[in-house]
Design a protein around this motif. Structure first.
Motif, short mmCIF file in Angstrom:
data_model
loop_
_atom_site.label_atom_id
_atom_site.label_comp_id
_atom_site.label_asym_id
_atom_site.label_seq_id
_atom_site.Cartn_x
_atom_site.Cartn_y
_atom_site.Cartn_z
N GLY A 57 0.39 3.25 -14.04
CA GLY A 57 -0.89 3.33 -13.12
C GLY A 57 -1.08 2.34 -12.28
O GLY A 57 -1.45 2.83 -11.14
N ARG A 58 -1.05 0.87 -12.96
CA ARG A 58 -1.06 0.28 -12.16
C ARG A 58 0.07 -0.42 -11.34
O ARG A 58 0.45 -0.79 -10.15
N LEU A 59 1.42 0.64 -11.86
CA LEU A 59 2.85 0.82 -10.91
C LEU A 59 2.11 1.65 -9.51
O LEU A 59 2.68 0.78 -8.37
N LEU A 60 1.72 2.15 -9.59
CA LEU A 60 1.75 3.16 -8.40
C LEU A 60 0.35 2.74 -7.65
O LEU A 60 0.63 2.62 -6.38
N ILE A 61 -0.74 1.67 -7.84
CA ILE A 61 -1.46 1.08 -7.31
C ILE A 61 -1.14 0.20 -6.68
O ILE A 61 -0.55 -0.15 -5.48
N LEU A 62 0.38 -0.43 -7.11
CA LEU A 62 1.05 -1.21 -6.26
C LEU A 62 1.79 -0.87 -5.74
O LEU A 62 1.88 -1.08 -3.93
N ARG B 248 1.40 1.69 -4.21
CA ARG B 248 0.82 2.42 -2.29
C ARG B 248 0.57 1.09 -1.58
O ARG B 248 0.13 1.01 -0.57
N ARG B 249 0.88 0.24 -2.71
CA ARG B 249 -0.28 -1.12 -1.44
C ARG B 249 1.24 -1.81 -0.84
O ARG B 249 1.01 -2.57 0.31
N GLU B 250 2.30 -1.64 -1.13
CA GLU B 250 3.30 -1.69 -0.35
C GLU B 250 4.21 -0.61 0.33
O GLU B 250 4.27 -0.72 1.03
N LYS B 251 2.66 0.55 0.63
CA LYS B 251 2.87 1.89 1.37
C LYS B 251 4.55 2.38 1.48
O LYS B 251 5.54 2.80 1.82
N LEU B 252 4.92 2.50 -0.41
CA LEU B 252 5.37 3.12 -0.54
C LEU B 252 5.71 5.07 -0.41
O LEU B 252 4.25 5.03 -0.53
N ASP B 253 6.32 5.88 -0.50
CA ASP B 253 6.32 6.73 -0.35
C ASP B 253 6.02 7.59 -1.63
O ASP B 253 6.34 7.76 -2.68
N THR B 254 4.17 8.20 -1.95
CA THR B 254 3.85 8.29 -3.22
C THR B 254 4.01 9.28 -3.49
O THR B 254 4.48 9.23 -5.15
N ASP B 255 4.91 10.52 -3.37
CA ASP B 255 5.99 11.16 -3.92
C ASP B 255 7.07 11.32 -4.79
O ASP B 255 7.41 11.13 -5.34
N LYS C 98 4.67 -10.58 -0.52
CA LYS C 98 4.38 -11.81 -1.20
C LYS C 98 3.51 -11.72 -2.14
O LYS C 98 3.15 -12.41 -3.59
N GLU C 99 2.16 -11.47 -1.87
CA GLU C 99 1.11 -10.82 -3.06
C GLU C 99 1.11 -10.48 -3.72
O GLU C 99 1.07 -11.01 -5.23
N THR C 100 1.73 -8.97 -4.02
CA THR C 100 2.36 -8.27 -5.35
C THR C 100 3.08 -9.00 -6.04
O THR C 100 3.11 -8.84 -7.26
N ILE C 101 4.35 -9.67 -5.15
CA ILE C 101 5.32 -10.10 -6.03
C ILE C 101 4.47 -11.17 -6.69
O ILE C 101 4.83 -11.65 -8.18
#
Length: 416
Positions: free
Chosen positions: A161-166, A168-175, A211-214
């Motif tokens: 769940g945490r990785l999926l949230i991050l 989406r913050r990175e705007k990666l394709d969720t599927d 930078k914020e995610t890393i």
């Protein structure tokens, strides 16, 4: 009259008002709250089981308030006395860990499937975090579905769940990211060594670049290491610490996300309607076709996040039936979640319900929250996916459904 006497009377009056305002919950004992929905023997079983686990706390105002919140869910889900007692005890545990009832009440249809209190607590934390990060329910439920299919432990679900949230913050394709998670994450990641778990997190976050995610990844990893392999009160205490240390960071990331919303107001061109004859226009529903399609689903077992005849939840069922080729509702018209389905079409009065209308209910203390959806079949009946009985047809006039009915939406122009 002396000032002291006046003050005493004012204080007494205020206390009386407060007590009267709470009479609906606090004046009844624990058993009294159950009397309308369980018989005497069932109530005794529930009371004894809860008292065995909670002791004298079972008659506290907090436990009685929580009992009142769970009751509508228990009736809707047809929980047995043992399941009800188990649900109450586990909800008490999650509140002690700092997870409010409203954050994880959607877990109640799954309450009997958890092998331990710890597994429920981890899953509750997942629900709270994705709620606070405003992860769309569609993706939350898909992740739960994956966790059930792959038999993940609760810790693994929190990690995912945490990785999926991050992501989406990175705007990666969720599927794409969900498929990657499902393929790479081991079902029992709580049992990995520290080194292996850290390597897994780095592998699943290799495409994160902001930078914020890393910057936040090391603290996320540290917190996950502190949560795993704990049981009982130690896990409860650590979850309280975790909420203070990590959740605010996840929330800030979630609030920055650009969220997708289903397009709900589609024009004729969007829906593929261009001078289509009535007999081929999906907006003209054949009630016979609806009955045929629904009959094919009767008895399908309930599965949270599912939408097929091997297992489905309520909104998966309504969407799958309506988009069946025999009915032909365009898939892009129908969102996946019940709450989004409640926003399409036109509002309909209950007295004017017709076959094909979507009908909505709420078991939540927050009656604005949609917790269940079904399909009107006409003549006062509706079909839906029940967590205890699978896909069935029931009367809308049964007391629970009448009390918890919140509205209906119409997507068809005419029923033939």
């Amino acid at each position: 009259m002396p000032i002291f006497t006046q003050r005493r009377r004012i204080v007494f009056f205020l206390i009386s008002v407060l007590l009267l305002s709470k009479t609906n919950i606090y004046s009844e004992d624990f058993s009294g709250l159950l009397k309308d929905d369980f018989n005497k023997q069932q109530t005794l079983l529930i009371r004894n089981e809860v008292r065995k686990k909670l002791g004298d706390r079972s008659n506290s105002p907090e436990i009685k308030a929580l009992t009142s919140k769970i009751l509508p869910w228990a009736v809707m889900e047809n929980l047995s006395p043992a399941e009800f007692a188990n649900a109450l005890v586990r909800m008490v545990g999650s509140e002690e860990a700092g997870i409010a009832f409203e954050s994880n009440e959607d877990l109640l249809p799954l309450i009997s499937g958890f092998k331990s209190d710890e597994e429920f607590l981890y899953t509750s934390k997942f629900f709270r975090e994705v709620e606070e990060a405003e992860l769309p329910a569609e993706f939350r439920d898909r992740l739960v579905f994956e966790s059930q299919k792959k038999k993940w432990d609760g810790f693994t679900l929190v990690l995912a769940g945490r990785l999926l949230i991050l992501s989406r913050r990175e705007k990666l394709d969720t599927d794409v990211y969900l498929k990657n998670l499902s393929a790479k994450i081991p079902p029992k990641s709580s049992q990995l060594s520290d080194e292996t778990l850290n390597s897994l997190i780095l592998s699943l976050s290799e495409n994160f670049s902001s930078k914020e995610t890393i910057y936040r990844l090391p603290s996320l990893q540290k917190d996950l290491l502190s949560l795993r392999k704990l049981t009982g009160k130690k896990l409860t205490k650590q979850m309280q610490v975790s909420a203070k240390n990590i959740d605010p960071g996840l929330l800030s990331l979630g609030q920055l996300e650009i969220r997708e919303r289903p397009k709900l107001n589609l024009n004729a061109e969007d829906l593929g309607i261009t001078n289509t004859p009535e007999e081929k226009d999906w907006r003209y529903l054949s009630s016979g076709n609806l009955e045929t399609v629904v009959s094919d689903w009767i008895g399908t077992r309930y599965q949270y996040g599912g939408s097929s005849k091997s297992g489905t939840d309520c909104s998966g069922f309504t969407r799958s039936v309506l988009t069946d080729e025999r009915l032909g509702v365009p898939g892009k018209l129908l969102p996946r979640s019940a709450s989004d389905q409640a926003r399409i079409g036109d509002s309909v009065n209950r007295s004017d319900l017709k076959a094909g209308d979507l009908v909505f209910f709420s078991a939540s203390p927050n009656q604005n929250k949609i917790t269940h959806v079904g399909l009107s079949m006409g003549k006062g009946e509706f079909s839906h996916a029940s967590s205890s009985r699978g896909v069935i047809v029931q009367s809308l006039n049964e007391k629970w459904w009448t009390d918890r009915y919140t509205g209906a939406r119409r997507i068809f122009l005419k029923v033939k």
